[in-house]
Design a protein around this motif. Sequence first.
Motif, PDB file in Angstrom:
ATOM      1  N   ASP A  39       2.484  -3.576  18.255  1.00  0.00           N
ATOM      2  CA  ASP A  39       3.590  -3.480  17.313  1.00  0.00           C
ATOM      3  C   ASP A  39       2.975  -3.323  15.921  1.00  0.00           C
ATOM      4  OD1 ASP A  39       6.161  -3.369  16.391  1.00  0.00           O
ATOM      5  OD2 ASP A  39       6.655  -5.457  16.817  1.00  0.00           O
ATOM      6  N   TYR A  40       3.794  -2.947  14.976  1.00  0.00           N
ATOM      7  CA  TYR A  40       3.298  -2.665  13.629  1.00  0.00           C
ATOM      8  C   TYR A  40       4.329  -3.122  12.610  1.00  0.00           C
ATOM      9  CZ  TYR A  40       2.494   0.068   9.418  1.00  0.00           C
ATOM     10  OH  TYR A  40       2.311   0.452   8.123  1.00  0.00           O
ATOM     11  N   ASP A  41       3.844  -3.650  11.499  1.00  0.00           N
ATOM     12  CA  ASP A  41       4.698  -3.945  10.354  1.00  0.00           C
ATOM     13  C   ASP A  41       3.808  -3.907   9.121  1.00  0.00           C
ATOM     14  OD1 ASP A  41       6.931  -4.570   8.831  1.00  0.00           O
ATOM     15  OD2 ASP A  41       7.503  -6.265  10.082  1.00  0.00           O
ATOM     16  N   SER A  42       4.420  -3.894   7.957  1.00  0.00           N
ATOM     17  CA  SER A  42       3.621  -3.901   6.739  1.00  0.00           C
ATOM     18  C   SER A  42       4.098  -5.005   5.813  1.00  0.00           C
ATOM     19  CB  SER A  42       3.668  -2.544   6.034  1.00  0.00           C
ATOM     20  OG  SER A  42       4.976  -2.242   5.633  1.00  0.00           O
ATOM     21  N   ILE A  43       3.157  -5.506   5.052  1.00  0.00           N
ATOM     22  CA  ILE A  43       3.415  -6.546   4.066  1.00  0.00           C
ATOM     23  C   ILE A  43       3.145  -5.911   2.710  1.00  0.00           C
ATOM     24  CG2 ILE A  43       2.728  -8.814   3.202  1.00  0.00           C
ATOM     25  CD1 ILE A  43       1.595  -9.311   6.099  1.00  0.00           C
ATOM     26  N   THR A  44       4.163  -5.844   1.866  1.00  0.00           N
ATOM     27  CA  THR A  44       4.015  -5.267   0.531  1.00  0.00           C
ATOM     28  C   THR A  44       3.977  -6.398  -0.481  1.00  0.00           C
ATOM     29  OG1 THR A  44       5.183  -3.277   1.218  1.00  0.00           O
ATOM     30  CG2 THR A  44       5.005  -3.679  -1.159  1.00  0.00           C
ATOM     31  N   LEU A  45       2.954  -6.396  -1.298  1.00  0.00           N
ATOM     32  CA  LEU A  45       2.766  -7.413  -2.338  1.00  0.00           C
ATOM     33  C   LEU A  45       2.792  -6.692  -3.684  1.00  0.00           C
ATOM     34  CD1 LEU A  45      -0.227  -9.083  -0.500  1.00  0.00           C
ATOM     35  CD2 LEU A  45       2.119  -9.923  -0.535  1.00  0.00           C
ATOM     36  N   ASP A  58      -0.451  -3.729  -6.996  1.00  0.00           N
ATOM     37  CA  ASP A  58       0.369  -3.561  -5.803  1.00  0.00           C
ATOM     38  C   ASP A  58      -0.530  -3.375  -4.590  1.00  0.00           C
ATOM     39  OD1 ASP A  58       2.617  -3.664  -7.402  1.00  0.00           O
ATOM     40  OD2 ASP A  58       2.888  -1.492  -7.474  1.00  0.00           O
ATOM     41  N   TYR A  59      -0.205  -4.084  -3.523  1.00  0.00           N
ATOM     42  CA  TYR A  59      -0.986  -4.016  -2.290  1.00  0.00           C
ATOM     43  C   TYR A  59      -0.046  -3.836  -1.109  1.00  0.00           C
ATOM     44  CZ  TYR A  59      -4.501  -6.302  -5.217  1.00  0.00           C
ATOM     45  OH  TYR A  59      -5.358  -6.620  -6.219  1.00  0.00           O
ATOM     46  N   LYS A  60      -0.536  -3.140  -0.107  1.00  0.00           N
ATOM     47  CA  LYS A  60       0.189  -3.041   1.155  1.00  0.00           C
ATOM     48  C   LYS A  60      -0.796  -3.342   2.275  1.00  0.00           C
ATOM     49  CE  LYS A  60       3.569  -0.281   2.238  1.00  0.00           C
ATOM     50  NZ  LYS A  60       4.405   0.869   2.557  1.00  0.00           N
ATOM     51  N   LEU A  61      -0.416  -4.290   3.116  1.00  0.00           N
ATOM     52  CA  LEU A  61      -1.208  -4.625   4.295  1.00  0.00           C
ATOM     53  C   LEU A  61      -0.486  -4.043   5.501  1.00  0.00           C
ATOM     54  CD1 LEU A  61      -1.957  -8.379   3.472  1.00  0.00           C
ATOM     55  CD2 LEU A  61      -3.349  -6.361   2.927  1.00  0.00           C
ATOM     56  N   GLN A  62      -1.110  -3.079   6.162  1.00  0.00           N
ATOM     57  CA  GLN A  62      -0.558  -2.492   7.376  1.00  0.00           C
ATOM     58  C   GLN A  62      -1.101  -3.303   8.542  1.00  0.00           C
ATOM     59  OE1 GLN A  62      -2.113   1.484   6.949  1.00  0.00           O
ATOM     60  NE2 GLN A  62      -0.257   2.197   5.916  1.00  0.00           N
ATOM     61  N   VAL A  63      -0.236  -4.064   9.199  1.00  0.00           N
ATOM     62  CA  VAL A  63      -0.684  -5.022  10.210  1.00  0.00           C
ATOM     63  C   VAL A  63      -0.327  -4.532  11.607  1.00  0.00           C
ATOM     64  CG1 VAL A  63      -0.615  -7.422  10.965  1.00  0.00           C
ATOM     65  CG2 VAL A  63      -0.339  -6.881   8.536  1.00  0.00           C
ATOM     66  N   TRP A  64      -1.361  -4.428  12.448  1.00  0.00           N
ATOM     67  CA  TRP A  64      -1.205  -4.049  13.851  1.00  0.00           C
ATOM     68  C   TRP A  64      -1.191  -5.335  14.668  1.00  0.00           C
ATOM     69  CZ3 TRP A  64       0.013   0.817  14.760  1.00  0.00           C
ATOM     70  CH2 TRP A  64      -0.316   1.766  13.780  1.00  0.00           C
ATOM     71  N   ASP A  65      -0.059  -5.624  15.264  1.00  0.00           N
ATOM     72  CA  ASP A  65       0.164  -6.825  16.066  1.00  0.00           C
ATOM     73  C   ASP A  65      -0.120  -6.472  17.524  1.00  0.00           C
ATOM     74  OD1 ASP A  65       1.105  -9.127  17.288  1.00  0.00           O
ATOM     75  OD2 ASP A  65       3.190  -8.850  16.656  1.00  0.00           O
ATOM     76  N   THR A  66      -1.219  -6.972  18.063  1.00  0.00           N
ATOM     77  CA  THR A  66      -1.625  -6.631  19.424  1.00  0.00           C
ATOM     78  C   THR A  66      -1.042  -7.625  20.422  1.00  0.00           C
ATOM     79  OG1 THR A  66      -3.655  -7.938  19.303  1.00  0.00           O
ATOM     80  CG2 THR A  66      -3.782  -5.633  18.594  1.00  0.00           C
TER      81      THR A  66
END
Length: 182
Positions: A39-45, A58-66
């Motif tokens: 699954d995938y989601d992103s965290i925008t800071l 500004d940061y974006k963390l693209q998180v791959w949830d395995t």
Amino acid sequence: MRVARVALVGESQSGKSALLHRCARGAFPARSEPTLGLDYDSITLRQWAWEERAAPADYKLQVWDTAGQERFRALCGTYIRQCGVLWVCIDSSDMASFRAARDYWWPRVVSERTGAGDAAILLTKMDVAVAEVCDAVRGWVGNRGITVLETSAKTGAGTAAVCRWTVGACHRFGHWNEIPPP
């Protein structure tokens, strides 16, 4: 905006998806289904300072949830290699989750990558933590220089610290991709 990829690994039911939901959306999920595959989601800071002396950015963390189920483990290697930072989740109320992280997930993190400085152990579900599990994790980590962060997706405790550590690790190890503003 600076963008980095993060892989989220650990046993099934270790709190990975709930933690990602809390970090990305600021809320505990009403219900949770096991992740199938990936699954995938992103965290925008936005305008976020990762340390006191850092200028807000500004940061974006693209998180791959395995998925944590054994049948999906073969998929993880590809995502581990492609991500700049790794979160290895351990359910702080489940000794089997710790053993799996110690015996499978952490060695895999080290073997799939050049080092472990950009990987952290996330003790999840701290709102229902069992002291025996937390003590076992701390004893195993000992003086190895492994970062351990305590979190609770249910209460939100520790989630800002996870983001702060992740952005800092990306700065230390040069894991950013720059995306120009629109």
